[in-house]
Design a protein around this motif. Structure first.
Motif, PDB file in Angstrom:
ATOM      1  N   GLY A 161       0.802  -1.220   0.000  1.00 21.05           N
ATOM      2  CA  GLY A 161       0.000   0.000   0.000  1.00 21.05           C
ATOM      3  C   GLY A 161       0.830   1.263   0.000  1.00 21.05           C
ATOM      4  N   CYS A 162       2.145   1.115   0.144  1.00 27.13           N
ATOM      5  CA  CYS A 162       3.026   2.286   0.118  1.00 27.13           C
ATOM      6  C   CYS A 162       3.115   2.927  -1.257  1.00 27.13           C
ATOM      7  CB  CYS A 162       4.424   1.907   0.593  1.00 27.13           C
ATOM      8  SG  CYS A 162       5.281   0.733  -0.482  1.00 27.13           S
ATOM      9  N   THR A 163       2.750   2.206  -2.320  1.00 29.60           N
ATOM     10  CA  THR A 163       3.002   2.737  -3.665  1.00 29.60           C
ATOM     11  C   THR A 163       2.267   4.045  -3.953  1.00 29.60           C
ATOM     12  OG1 THR A 163       1.422   1.115  -4.546  1.00 29.60           O
ATOM     13  CG2 THR A 163       3.750   0.570  -4.696  1.00 29.60           C
ATOM     14  N   PRO A 164       0.939   4.156  -3.743  1.00 26.60           N
ATOM     15  CA  PRO A 164       0.312   5.454  -3.996  1.00 26.60           C
ATOM     16  C   PRO A 164       0.766   6.517  -3.007  1.00 26.60           C
ATOM     17  CG  PRO A 164      -1.265   3.951  -2.992  1.00 26.60           C
ATOM     18  CD  PRO A 164      -0.056   3.142  -3.342  1.00 26.60           C
ATOM     19  N   MET A 165       1.105   6.112  -1.772  1.00 27.24           N
ATOM     20  CA  MET A 165       1.563   7.085  -0.780  1.00 27.24           C
ATOM     21  C   MET A 165       2.915   7.686  -1.179  1.00 27.24           C
ATOM     22  SD  MET A 165      -0.963   7.025   1.336  1.00 27.24           S
ATOM     23  CE  MET A 165      -2.116   6.470   0.077  1.00 27.24           C
TER      24      MET A 165
END
Length: 396
Positions: A273-277
């Motif tokens: 989930g870090c990718t869009p962040m």
């Protein structure tokens, strides 16, 4: 708005339909794929069909929309519709497919509920379906126009021009249009659809968040998914495609995007989930944002934490930013109070913060609960999930 008579019927039959939706949706998909096997081969995620998550998502969406119509008839559930429409646009869903879905869905409802589906009941639920379908068709048409693809086909050939190994499980791909056309416009937090041809001839599609915004390429990151079944597209990308290979990439979509203004912003993620962040954080750093930025990430350990270095470097570039990292299996030297699951209770989070979340559902629920307790308004908490949105029916 649902008609008065249909509202009464839907309210009266919602418990029966809702209670049977777990039987209705598998039967619906069985009927749909028997009629159109090409849809399972080239459109629907075969892994999500196999593990049942897509069926759960459809059931949640139908129940949530019908409930909203009868409980709040004066308010259209725009947030839910926008989320679904962006997913549909990334897949290339067109108006011609809605009657096909309606036919098989209502056949499944009639088969499961039998004589309870009178002509009046069928007409009321048909009204529900077309209210939802026509709203989605209108939103999707606008999205296609904005993407310059009124026919709904936004995918074009791209060449892989870079490949970066972030961790043992995560690889970043940089791609450029094969014909040299300009890169499509995108917003921090959006995703692109990627279509690959698998060894059995299936042309499967997946969505991957933009994990950065280089000037001369689109950048997305892929985690090699293990499960039941394993992620066939992620394994294909990791094992078979490298620099110089081509794939079809769609226009960026997604409605969970970084907003402007000076209010504090919190970016919370777990795992991939870090990718869009990271995409949002890189935009904040590139634009010299002076707003307060709180970055929160949870992972198994340092070795599995993709973009760890980027997270630390980007927050260091911003004048009022801080990173909080939790590991379940930390290495020596990791702070003891940052071991285990993310706990935001000790962080000073201003009440006017706008929060963006991405990660597994238990993480999203936990962080959202903590943010609400800290005084952050529910309307200011936005979330993104990978794959079917199993949270739609839960009022999140």
């Amino acid at each position: 708005m649902l008609s008065t008579r249909s509202t009464e019927i839907v309210r009266a039959t919602l418990p029966a339909v809702g209670g049977a939706i777990g039987e209705i949706t598998p039967l619906f998909y069985d009927k749909l794929f028997a009629d159109r096997p090409d849809l399972l081969r080239d459109l629907f995620n075969r892994g999500n069909q196999a593990n049942g998550s897509q069926r759960q998502a459809l059931a949640g969406a139908i129940a949530a929309f019908a409930t909203a119509l009868v409980e709040h008839p004066e308010v259209r559930p725009d947030a839910m519709l926008s989320r679904i429409a962006h997913k549909h646009a990334s897949l290339g869903i067109t108006p011609e497919q809605y009657p096909l879905v309606q036919r098989h869905l209502f056949a499944a409802i009639a088969e499961v509920l039998g004589d309870a589906v009178t002509p009046e009941v069928a007409a009321a639920w048909d009204e529900v379906y077309w209210l939802m379908a026509n709203a989605l068709i209108a939103i999707e048409a606008r999205l296609y126009e904005e993407a310059g693809a009124p026919d709904g086909d936004t995918r074009v050939p791209y060449r892989i021009v870079g490949r970066i190994r972030e961790t043992a499980e995560v690889t970043t791909f940089l791609v450029r249009p094969l014909d040299g056309r300009p890169l499509p416009a995108s917003r921090p937090g959006q995703y692109v659809s990627v279509q690959v041809e698998l060894p059995d001839g299936a042309r499967q599609i997946r969505q991957y968040s933009l994990s950065g915004h280089p000037d001369d390429a689109l950048q997305f990151s892929v985690k090699r998914l293990a499960g039941d079944p394993d992620g066939e597209v992620s394994h294909h990308l990791h094992d078979r495609l490298g620099v110089g290979d081509t794939l079809l990439v769609g226009a960026p979509f997604g409605d969970v995007v970084l907003g402007g203004g000076d209010a504090p912003v919190l970016l919370a993620s777990a795992g991939i989930g870090c990718t869009p962040m990271i995409g949002m954080l890189s935009h904040l750093a590139a634009t010299g944002a002076t707003r307060r930025v709180i970055a929160v990430h949870a992972d198994r350990g340092e070795s599995t934490h993709a973009f760890r270095t980027d997270l630390l470097q980007l927050t260091a570039k911003l004048p009022d930013a801080v990173a909080h990292i939790w590991y379940e299996e930390p290495e020596a030297g990791h702070p003891a109070d940052r071991t285990g699951r993310a706990d935001l209770t000790a962080i000073d989070i201003p009440a006017d913060t706008t929060a963006y979340l991405c990660g597994p559902l238990p993480f999203l629920r936990s962080v959202r609960t903590q943010l609400l307790a800290a005084g952050v308004a529910a309307a200011d908490i936005h979330y993104e999930v990978f794959g079917p949105d199993l949270w739609l029916g839960e009022g999140a």
